[in-house]
Design a protein around this motif. Structure first.
Motif, PDB file in Angstrom:
ATOM      1  N   SER A 113       0.809  -1.227   0.000  1.00  0.00           N
ATOM      2  CA  SER A 113       0.000   0.000   0.000  1.00  0.00           C
ATOM      3  C   SER A 113       0.841   1.275   0.000  1.00  0.00           C
ATOM      4  N   TRP A 114       2.169   1.172  -0.060  1.00  0.00           N
ATOM      5  CA  TRP A 114       3.019   2.366  -0.017  1.00  0.00           C
ATOM      6  C   TRP A 114       2.685   3.288  -1.190  1.00  0.00           C
ATOM      7  N   SER A 115       2.557   4.581  -0.888  1.00  0.00           N
ATOM      8  CA  SER A 115       2.267   5.556  -1.937  1.00  0.00           C
ATOM      9  C   SER A 115       3.038   6.836  -1.668  1.00  0.00           C
ATOM     10  N   ALA A 116       2.803   7.844  -2.511  1.00  0.00           N
ATOM     11  CA  ALA A 116       3.493   9.121  -2.362  1.00  0.00           C
ATOM     12  C   ALA A 116       3.216   9.773  -1.014  1.00  0.00           C
ATOM     13  N   VAL A 117       2.074   9.450  -0.384  1.00  0.00           N
ATOM     14  CA  VAL A 117       1.701  10.145   0.852  1.00  0.00           C
ATOM     15  C   VAL A 117       1.876   9.301   2.105  1.00  0.00           C
ATOM     16  N   SER A 118       2.421   8.103   1.982  1.00  0.00           N
ATOM     17  CA  SER A 118       2.525   7.233   3.155  1.00  0.00           C
ATOM     18  C   SER A 118       3.283   7.889   4.292  1.00  0.00           C
ATOM     19  N   TRP A 119       4.229   8.755   3.959  1.00  0.00           N
ATOM     20  CA  TRP A 119       5.057   9.402   4.979  1.00  0.00           C
ATOM     21  C   TRP A 119       4.750  10.885   5.155  1.00  0.00           C
ATOM     22  N   GLU A 120       4.003  11.499   4.224  1.00  0.00           N
ATOM     23  CA  GLU A 120       3.902  12.959   4.231  1.00  0.00           C
ATOM     24  C   GLU A 120       3.030  13.502   5.356  1.00  0.00           C
ATOM     25  N   TYR A 121       1.917  12.846   5.635  1.00  0.00           N
ATOM     26  CA  TYR A 121       1.121  13.283   6.783  1.00  0.00           C
ATOM     27  C   TYR A 121       1.909  13.076   8.077  1.00  0.00           C
ATOM     28  N   VAL A 122       2.692  12.012   8.117  1.00  0.00           N
ATOM     29  CA  VAL A 122       3.527  11.745   9.295  1.00  0.00           C
ATOM     30  C   VAL A 122       4.582  12.836   9.459  1.00  0.00           C
ATOM     31  N   ALA A 123       5.183  13.280   8.362  1.00  0.00           N
ATOM     32  CA  ALA A 123       6.165  14.358   8.441  1.00  0.00           C
ATOM     33  C   ALA A 123       5.530  15.631   8.998  1.00  0.00           C
ATOM     34  N   ALA A 124       4.266  15.908   8.605  1.00  0.00           N
ATOM     35  CA  ALA A 124       3.561  17.060   9.159  1.00  0.00           C
ATOM     36  C   ALA A 124       3.313  16.871  10.648  1.00  0.00           C
ATOM     37  N   LEU A 125       2.948  15.656  11.059  1.00  0.00           N
ATOM     38  CA  LEU A 125       2.757  15.369  12.479  1.00  0.00           C
ATOM     39  C   LEU A 125       4.042  15.586  13.265  1.00  0.00           C
ATOM     40  N   ASP A 126       5.135  15.151  12.706  1.00  0.00           N
ATOM     41  CA  ASP A 126       6.402  15.304  13.421  1.00  0.00           C
ATOM     42  C   ASP A 126       6.781  16.775  13.561  1.00  0.00           C
ATOM     43  N   ARG A 127       6.510  17.564  12.524  1.00  0.00           N
ATOM     44  CA  ARG A 127       6.771  18.999  12.604  1.00  0.00           C
ATOM     45  C   ARG A 127       5.897  19.640  13.683  1.00  0.00           C
ATOM     46  N   TRP A 128       4.630  19.219  13.745  1.00  0.00           N
ATOM     47  CA  TRP A 128       3.710  19.725  14.765  1.00  0.00           C
ATOM     48  C   TRP A 128       4.177  19.332  16.158  1.00  0.00           C
ATOM     49  N   HIS A 129       4.556  18.080  16.331  1.00  0.00           N
ATOM     50  CA  HIS A 129       4.992  17.608  17.640  1.00  0.00           C
ATOM     51  C   HIS A 129       6.219  18.359  18.139  1.00  0.00           C
ATOM     52  N   SER A 130       7.164  18.590  17.250  1.00  0.00           N
ATOM     53  CA  SER A 130       8.356  19.350  17.619  1.00  0.00           C
ATOM     54  C   SER A 130       7.982  20.750  18.085  1.00  0.00           C
ATOM     55  N   ALA A 131       7.029  21.385  17.375  1.00  0.00           N
ATOM     56  CA  ALA A 131       6.613  22.737  17.749  1.00  0.00           C
ATOM     57  C   ALA A 131       5.833  22.741  19.060  1.00  0.00           C
ATOM     58  N   VAL A 132       5.018  21.714  19.299  1.00  0.00           N
ATOM     59  CA  VAL A 132       4.284  21.603  20.568  1.00  0.00           C
ATOM     60  C   VAL A 132       5.260  21.540  21.728  1.00  0.00           C
ATOM     61  N   GLU A 133       6.332  20.764  21.565  1.00  0.00           N
ATOM     62  CA  GLU A 133       7.337  20.678  22.629  1.00  0.00           C
ATOM     63  C   GLU A 133       7.997  22.023  22.890  1.00  0.00           C
ATOM     64  N   LYS A 134       8.303  22.744  21.817  1.00  0.00           N
ATOM     65  CA  LYS A 134       8.936  24.053  21.978  1.00  0.00           C
ATOM     66  C   LYS A 134       7.991  25.062  22.622  1.00  0.00           C
ATOM     67  N   ALA A 135       6.708  25.016  22.231  1.00  0.00           N
ATOM     68  CA  ALA A 135       5.735  25.981  22.747  1.00  0.00           C
ATOM     69  C   ALA A 135       5.172  25.565  24.102  1.00  0.00           C
ATOM     70  N   ASP A 136       5.320  24.294  24.453  1.00  0.00           N
ATOM     71  CA  ASP A 136       4.688  23.716  25.643  1.00  0.00           C
ATOM     72  C   ASP A 136       3.187  24.006  25.617  1.00  0.00           C
TER      73      ASP A 136
END
Length: 418
Positions: free
Chosen positions: A308-331
């Motif tokens: 099932s791997w496709s062009a988006v298999s990782w892209e939503y996850v990359a957005a999640l990781d960017r969000w998580h990193s910012a949540v940690e910085k902003a608390d």
């Protein structure tokens, strides 16, 4: 660190220790993307990748914010039900489930809910930066930068195969296809490659064989499928094989390319050029990415969701990781605080190299993370990265050409929102 979440990096390596700080209410993340229909390969595989991300973060103890650990929940909703269905699902995610971050494919699935999500100040990630505008300040493109990355493939091809001078291309008429058509027009013009035939088709069109015959009548060296949906990419490619085409094929995506190889031939698919790598690619072995382990993500994904791997298999996850990193910085999980933390990070380390927030000239707002992007070829039946192109460098040389093509197709932000 400027890349993915520090906590997730430790979690993946097994060095993050749990500690009792009081388990609080869950933090919900919404995914509103096509989980059925012709675009499901750009939605459902992304949901599968997000399930892995949620499992990994909860296994590490959850999201630590405000002095407490919160389990993370992923809530999935289908965006393939038309404007009314998308609107109802968006309201359910926001009002009933109170999601803190919303992941979307974008385009025609975002526009019906753009005003509502903006009024509710919901931080939303799109895979289509052409959705961005000053009217949507809480919409970001933190992982995919369609259609800008398509220029890198054409630029590479012009240098690698200067003998190819004539292209015939086709694109569906919708909010994915038209921006892509503008980018490919600009990229081929910048490379000195002449467009000898251009076709536009409705997303529900089934006439691949007739389209390929028409394209080939112009005698092209290159056939370009632009950003067609997976079923059409397969149909067009098989039609080109049946018609005896022996030139170069260029496409934004090649989801489930092993099936195309099997239904045509390895020799026919040799050199097929597109933009999305497999994550076991040797060129990614030492690259930074969420969890710092792209190969481990690839292995777990294919173990849990084989084929099932496709062009988006990782892209939503990359957005999640960017969000998580910012949540940690902003608390904080508050939209304004998280968005400010994202922007304060400055240059960001991504899987493909450094990227910076930009997009003002094209989208009216600097909410797209723009950097390098890979160029991928099928070699011996396997996708392989053959180079990384700099989108900022290309825009510095040819940005005016892209803007003119976007305007010609009515795709600049001020035209879409006028």
């Amino acid at each position: 660190m400027n890349g993915g979440s520090f906590a997730l990096g430790l979690a993946a390596s097994g060095r993050l220790k749990r500690f009792d700080a009081g388990v609080a209410d869950p933090v919900r993340i919404g995914l509103l993307a096509p989980l059925s229909g012709p675009a499901q390969s750009w939605g459902l595989p992304g949901a599968m990748g997000c399930r892995i991300w949620v499992d990994w973060i909860n296994r590490a103890g959850g999201l630590f914010v405000g002095g407490r650990r919160h389990p993370v929940e992923l809530v999935e909703a289908d965006a393939a039900g038309g404007p009314d269905g998308v609107g109802a699902n968006a309201r359910r995610l926001v009002q009933d489930l109170r999601v803190r971050f919303l992941l979307m494919l974008g385009g025609d699935t975002f526009r019906p809910v753009a005003r509502y999500l903006t009024e509710q100040k919901i931080l939303t990630a799109t895979l289509l930066p052409s959705d961005l505008s000053p009217d949507t300040p809480y919409l970001i493109a933190p992982s995919e930068i369609h259609p800008l990355y398509n220029v890198t493939g054409v630029d590479w091809l012009a240098r690698a195969r200067p003998d190819l001078r004539r292209v015939a291309l086709c694109s569906q008429i919708d909010s994915v296809g038209l921006p892509s058509l503008a980018a490919y027009r600009a990229a081929f013009a910048a490379a000195g490659i002449t467009v000898v035939r251009e076709l536009r088709y409705r997303p529900d069109d089934q006439g691949a064989e007739a389209m390929v015959r028409t394209l080939m009548e112009a005698g092209p060296d290159i056939l370009c499928w632009c950003t067609s949906y997976e079923p059409m990419v397969h149909a067009l490619t098989e039609a080109a094989h049946q018609a005896g085409f022996r030139g170069q094929i260029v496409s934004c995506t090649a989801d489930n390319y092993p099936r195309m190889v099997a239904r045509t031939s390895q020799a026919f698919m040799e050199g097929f050029l597109f933009q999305f790598p497999d994550f076991d690619d040797p060129a990614l072995r030492d690259r930074a990415f969420f969890f710092k382990r792209p190969a481990a993500f690839w292995q777990e994904y294919n173990r849990r969701f084989p084929g099932s791997w496709s062009a988006v298999s990782w892209e939503y996850v990359a957005a999640l990781d960017r969000w998580h990193s910012a949540v940690e910085k902003a608390d904080s999980v508050a939209t304004v605080s998280v968005l400010a933390a994202m922007k304060r990070a400055g240059s960001v380390e991504t899987l493909f190299g450094n990227a910076d927030w930009g997009g003002l000239e094209l989208f009216g707002i600097d909410n797209a993370l723009i950097g390098n992007w890979p160029v991928v070829r099928i070699e011996g039946g396997k996708a392989r990265i053959v180079g990384f192109g700099s989108i900022p460098d290309w825009l510095g040389r040819h940005g005016g050409l892209l803007r003119r093509e976007m305007e010609a197709l009515g795709q600049m932000w001020h035209q879409r929102h006028g």
